[in-house]
Each structure stands twice: as structure tokens, then as C-alpha cells.
Design a protein around this motif. Structure first.
Motif, PDB file in Angstrom:
ATOM      1  N   PHE A  78     -68.805 -90.747  50.313  1.00  7.93           N
ATOM      2  CA  PHE A  78     -69.312 -91.202  51.561  1.00  7.93           C
ATOM      3  C   PHE A  78     -70.812 -91.401  51.513  1.00  7.93           C
ATOM      4  CE2 PHE A  78     -70.816 -89.971  55.928  1.00  7.93           C
ATOM      5  CZ  PHE A  78     -70.765 -91.161  56.320  1.00  7.93           C
ATOM      6  N   LEU A  79     -71.433 -90.345  51.110  1.00 13.58           N
ATOM      7  CA  LEU A  79     -72.706 -90.260  50.875  1.00 13.58           C
ATOM      8  C   LEU A  79     -73.511 -91.228  49.980  1.00 13.58           C
ATOM      9  CD1 LEU A  79     -73.518 -86.509  51.129  1.00 13.58           C
ATOM     10  CD2 LEU A  79     -73.916 -87.979  52.698  1.00 13.58           C
ATOM     11  N   ARG A  80     -72.628 -91.572  48.996  1.00 13.54           N
ATOM     12  CA  ARG A  80     -73.177 -92.568  47.835  1.00 13.54           C
ATOM     13  C   ARG A  80     -73.086 -94.030  48.820  1.00 13.54           C
ATOM     14  NH1 ARG A  80     -71.081 -96.817  45.215  1.00 13.54           N
ATOM     15  NH2 ARG A  80     -68.917 -96.425  45.655  1.00 13.54           N
ATOM     16  N   GLY A 215     -69.208 -71.424  48.456  1.00 11.40           N
ATOM     17  CA  GLY A 215     -69.290 -72.283  49.622  1.00 11.40           C
ATOM     18  C   GLY A 215     -70.125 -71.593  50.980  1.00 11.40           C
ATOM     19  N   PRO A 216     -70.037 -72.278  51.976  1.00 13.94           N
ATOM     20  CA  PRO A 216     -69.271 -73.408  52.285  1.00 13.94           C
ATOM     21  C   PRO A 216     -69.833 -74.911  51.998  1.00 13.94           C
ATOM     22  CG  PRO A 216     -70.551 -72.788  54.327  1.00 13.94           C
ATOM     23  CD  PRO A 216     -70.886 -71.935  53.068  1.00 13.94           C
ATOM     24  N   MET A 217     -68.935 -75.717  52.042  1.00 15.62           N
ATOM     25  CA  MET A 217     -69.375 -77.255  51.795  1.00 15.62           C
ATOM     26  C   MET A 217     -68.643 -78.086  53.055  1.00 15.62           C
ATOM     27  SD  MET A 217     -67.732 -77.289  48.003  1.00 15.62           S
ATOM     28  CE  MET A 217     -66.473 -76.394  48.564  1.00 15.62           C
ATOM     29  N   PRO A 218     -69.412 -79.102  53.301  1.00 16.51           N
ATOM     30  CA  PRO A 218     -68.888 -80.020  54.438  1.00 16.51           C
ATOM     31  C   PRO A 218     -67.495 -80.536  54.442  1.00 16.51           C
ATOM     32  CG  PRO A 218     -70.526 -81.054  53.360  1.00 16.51           C
ATOM     33  CD  PRO A 218     -70.508 -79.651  52.736  1.00 16.51           C
ATOM     34  N   ILE A 219     -66.857 -80.495  55.464  1.00 13.79           N
ATOM     35  CA  ILE A 219     -65.553 -81.043  55.089  1.00 13.79           C
ATOM     36  C   ILE A 219     -65.439 -82.642  54.690  1.00 13.79           C
ATOM     37  CG2 ILE A 219     -65.166 -81.948  57.760  1.00 13.79           C
ATOM     38  CD1 ILE A 219     -62.571 -79.952  55.408  1.00 13.79           C
ATOM     39  N   HIS A 220     -64.420 -82.906  54.199  1.00 15.35           N
ATOM     40  CA  HIS A 220     -64.271 -84.286  53.750  1.00 15.35           C
ATOM     41  C   HIS A 220     -64.384 -85.417  55.047  1.00 15.35           C
ATOM     42  CE1 HIS A 220     -62.804 -82.095  50.352  1.00 15.35           C
ATOM     43  NE2 HIS A 220     -61.680 -81.994  50.965  1.00 15.35           N
ATOM     44  N   PRO A 221     -65.412 -86.289  55.142  1.00 15.69           N
ATOM     45  CA  PRO A 221     -65.476 -86.939  56.361  1.00 15.69           C
ATOM     46  C   PRO A 221     -64.527 -88.025  56.667  1.00 15.69           C
ATOM     47  CG  PRO A 221     -66.763 -87.915  54.505  1.00 15.69           C
ATOM     48  CD  PRO A 221     -66.101 -86.681  53.907  1.00 15.69           C
ATOM     49  N   THR A 222     -64.207 -88.310  58.014  1.00 13.07           N
ATOM     50  CA  THR A 222     -63.715 -89.524  58.408  1.00 13.07           C
ATOM     51  C   THR A 222     -64.495 -90.396  58.615  1.00 13.07           C
ATOM     52  OG1 THR A 222     -61.848 -88.129  59.302  1.00 13.07           O
ATOM     53  CG2 THR A 222     -62.096 -90.313  60.287  1.00 13.07           C
ATOM     54  N   VAL A 223     -64.385 -91.698  58.212  1.00  9.29           N
ATOM     55  CA  VAL A 223     -65.314 -92.865  58.140  1.00  9.29           C
ATOM     56  C   VAL A 223     -64.813 -94.111  58.738  1.00  9.29           C
ATOM     57  CG1 VAL A 223     -66.301 -94.291  56.625  1.00  9.29           C
ATOM     58  CG2 VAL A 223     -66.125 -92.016  55.936  1.00  9.29           C
ATOM     59  N   TYR A 269     -73.770 -83.222  56.588  1.00 12.21           N
ATOM     60  CA  TYR A 269     -73.848 -83.439  55.051  1.00 12.21           C
ATOM     61  C   TYR A 269     -75.045 -82.954  54.465  1.00 12.21           C
ATOM     62  CZ  TYR A 269     -69.218 -84.899  56.634  1.00 12.21           C
ATOM     63  OH  TYR A 269     -67.877 -84.857  57.018  1.00 12.21           O
ATOM     64  N   GLN A 270     -76.086 -82.603  55.243  1.00 10.87           N
ATOM     65  CA  GLN A 270     -76.966 -82.055  54.321  1.00 10.87           C
ATOM     66  C   GLN A 270     -76.742 -80.931  53.417  1.00 10.87           C
ATOM     67  OE1 GLN A 270     -80.170 -83.749  54.303  1.00 10.87           O
ATOM     68  NE2 GLN A 270     -80.840 -81.879  52.994  1.00 10.87           N
ATOM     69  N   LEU A 271     -75.811 -80.374  53.862  1.00 11.14           N
ATOM     70  CA  LEU A 271     -75.093 -79.250  52.962  1.00 11.14           C
ATOM     71  C   LEU A 271     -74.984 -79.746  51.636  1.00 11.14           C
ATOM     72  CD1 LEU A 271     -72.460 -77.324  54.838  1.00 11.14           C
ATOM     73  CD2 LEU A 271     -74.587 -76.172  54.058  1.00 11.14           C
ATOM     74  N   GLU A 272     -74.444 -80.711  51.517  1.00 13.59           N
ATOM     75  CA  GLU A 272     -74.191 -81.119  50.218  1.00 13.59           C
ATOM     76  C   GLU A 272     -75.434 -81.848  49.291  1.00 13.59           C
ATOM     77  OE1 GLU A 272     -71.280 -84.563  47.942  1.00 13.59           O
ATOM     78  OE2 GLU A 272     -70.754 -83.619  49.413  1.00 13.59           O
ATOM     79  N   THR A 273     -76.257 -82.591  50.122  1.00 14.75           N
ATOM     80  CA  THR A 273     -77.308 -83.200  49.680  1.00 14.75           C
ATOM     81  C   THR A 273     -78.205 -82.075  49.147  1.00 14.75           C
ATOM     82  OG1 THR A 273     -77.308 -84.773  51.225  1.00 14.75           O
ATOM     83  CG2 THR A 273     -79.672 -84.557  50.446  1.00 14.75           C
ATOM     84  N   SER A 274     -78.431 -80.925  49.924  1.00 15.99           N
ATOM     85  CA  SER A 274     -79.035 -79.720  49.521  1.00 15.99           C
ATOM     86  C   SER A 274     -78.497 -79.230  48.026  1.00 15.99           C
ATOM     87  CB  SER A 274     -79.236 -78.679  50.481  1.00 15.99           C
ATOM     88  OG  SER A 274     -79.717 -79.089  51.714  1.00 15.99           O
TER      89      SER A 274
END
Length: 289
Positions: A78-80, A215-223, A269-274
Motif C-alpha cells: 500500500f505504501l509503495r 513490534g508492534p507493526m501497523p495492521i494490514h490496511p484495507t484500501v 503507517y508512520q510506524l512502518e516508514t520509521s
């Protein structure tokens, strides 16, 4: 005849999931059935098991081609799309809450569970004990299967050479199987996937131990496809956020270890970016399994 005409006039909701088989397809079928009932739409779902999100080499993606209205994918995929400026996708502001011993605040997060074979429970008590031993990752860009472990190693003052050797399994399910067969000593797997596998095969609880959860990591997003009407996006979001209020559907969610859905936004999703920033200089040399 009248029923047939009425059905033909219903709005369609075309869904796609990139998260199965790691996340059971049955969960997305439950969501499909629920949204169909609550929104009075005709819903369908595509099961894409080859990738965890729209692959870069298969452009244009199904959202750009307007083939799907709503999707479930990994955060990385999603972030890509977002970072590439894709105007065809946006976040559905409802995040799934999975039950986990480390999730005490009903947050839309998941964890990377570090697993070993139960036969080795006296040998490996924590992550530090894996130094010099055999490790499996599902792939190099996986958040739960690789990057969380690299972040932990950086915190400890190590890099990927901490492990004796690293094998690339190709999936969470394969990583778990390699631990079961003692082809590796340990692996990190998506906590939502691990729970689903243990529910499907309760005997795994005797063979697999979780020594720590990263973790934690952000949950898989719904898009959402941005072409979807604002009204339908609002109705879908509202329906997901109240799904746990209906006993029938709360019970169905519980079958997949879900408490329900809570409001979320892109800040999650800043969690994953960081995290990706922390590990960007670290790499692994893997052998293919």
C-alpha cells in the motif's frame, strides 16, 4: 421476476485480497457476506495468492484499471502505491484489531512472533540465544518476516551476521514448516498468520514456542479505489466499525481472533516508514529454500 430485476439493480462491491493464504480466505468471505447483508450490495472477492500487494512489474494495477473497489494488502504494498503518487487508492479508515498478548489497548496492530521448535525450548529462551544459529525469513522486504528482526538486531548492536546462516522460505507458512522440520532453528512470522495456523492445526501448539514478539507493526490496511462513491466509502467504513456490535458477526470475527475494527488514519503507517528508515542500511544474504 421482480426479485431478479431488483437484484440486477443492486450496487456491486468488487473486493480483492492479497493476504491469503497467510490470512485465511474465509475471513475475507465473512467480510464480503457481512457487507453484502448490511449495505444491500452484490459483493464478490478475488483471491490473489501470488503477491502481498499489487506487484510493481504488473502495472497498471487492478485499482488503476478500475477492476476492484476495495482491497486487503500488506502495508508495504500500500505504501509503495501511495509513495508513487497513485491516485487510484486511498486508505479505508477502519483497522482490524487482532487479539495478542501484547495488544492490551485495542489497537490496529500486529506483531512478529519469533518461533522455535518446542524441543529446543530449554536451549533458546530469548532472541539473544539465537546468535550463530539457523534463521528463516519469508523474504527480504517482509516487515514481520525480516525487517522487525533486523531492527531488533540493530537495537542490540548487531547486524544480520548475528545468525549462523539465513534461508529464504518464501512465505510465513514455509518458515513455520522449516522450524517444524528443524531445517532452521528459528524464524519470525506474522502473529495473525501464526494464530490462524494454530487454530487450523491445534497440534502446532505442542510443537511451536513463541520466545518473544517484536513490534508492534501497523495492521494490514484495507484500501479503497478512489473512484468508489463517497457515500459507499462512508457506509462501508461505518459498517466495519460497528461489525462487532452484532452478536452473529462478532462471533464470526472471533473465529479469526478479531475483536472488531477501530478508526484509523495514515498516521498509523508512520510506524512502518520509521522502521524502514532504521533498517535501510542493513541487508541479509540468504540462500533459497
Amino acid at each position: 421476476m421482480g426479485d431478479s430485476v431488483g437484484s440486477a439493480q443492486k450496487s456491486r462491491l468488487r473486493m480483492i485480497t492479497y493476504l491469503s493464504p497467510s490470512v485465511p480466505i474465509e475471513l475475507f468471505e465473512v467480510l464480503r457476506d457481512y457487507l453484502e447483508e448490511k449495505l444491500d450490495v452484490e459483493a464478490s472477492i478475488i483471491y490473489e495468492s501470488r503477491w502481498s500487494g499489487p506487484p510493481a512489474e504488473r502495472d497498471p494495477d487492478p485499482f488503476q484499471r478500475d477492476e476492484v473497489d476495495m482491497g486487503f494488502m500488506c502495508a508495504s504494498g500500500f505504501l509503495r502505491l501511495i509513495n508513487e503518487g497513485r491516485e487510484s487508492v486511498e486508505l479505508c479508515p477502519a483497522g482490524a484489531v487482532h487479539q495478542h498478548p501484547n495488544n492490551n489497548n485495542n489497537r490496529p496492530i500486529y506483531f512478529s512472533d519469533v518461533i522455535i521448535h518446542s524441543d529446543n525450548s530449554s536451549k533458546y529462551k530469548d532472541f539473544h540465544d539465537l546468535k550463530g544459529h539457523r534463521w528463516a525469513i519469508n523474504d527480504e522486504i517482509s516487515l514481520s518476516g525480516n525487517l522487525m528482526a533486523l531492527a531488533e538486531l540493530r537495537k542490540m548492536g548487531f547486524n544480520a551476521s548475528f545468525f549462523g546462516n539465513i534461508l529464504r522460505s518464501g512465505s510465513n507458512i514455509n518458515s513455520l514448516q522449516m522450524v517444524l522440520e528443524k531445517k532452521v532453528d528459528a524464524a519470525s512470522v506474522d502473529s495473525t498468520c501464526l494464530h490462524s495456523l494454530m487454530k487450523k492445526d491445534p497440534s502446532l501448539k505442542k510443537s511451536i514456542c513463541v520466545i518473544t514478539s517484536l513490534g508492534p507493526m501497523p495492521i494490514h490496511p484495507t484500501v479503497f479505489n478512489t473512484r468508489l462513491s463517497d457515500d459507499l466509502k462512508t457506509r462501508i467504513t461505518s459498517a466495519m466499525l460497528t461489525m462487532h456490535e452484532f452478536p452473529k458477526w462478532k462471533e464470526r470475527l472471533g473465529e479469526f481472533n478479531l475483536r472488531g475494527f477501530v478508526p484509523t488514519d495514515m498516521s498509523l503507517y508512520q510506524l512502518e516508514t520509521s522502521l524502514r528508515e532504521v533498517v535501510k542500511s542493513l541487508s541479509v544474504n540468504t540462500a533459497y529454500y
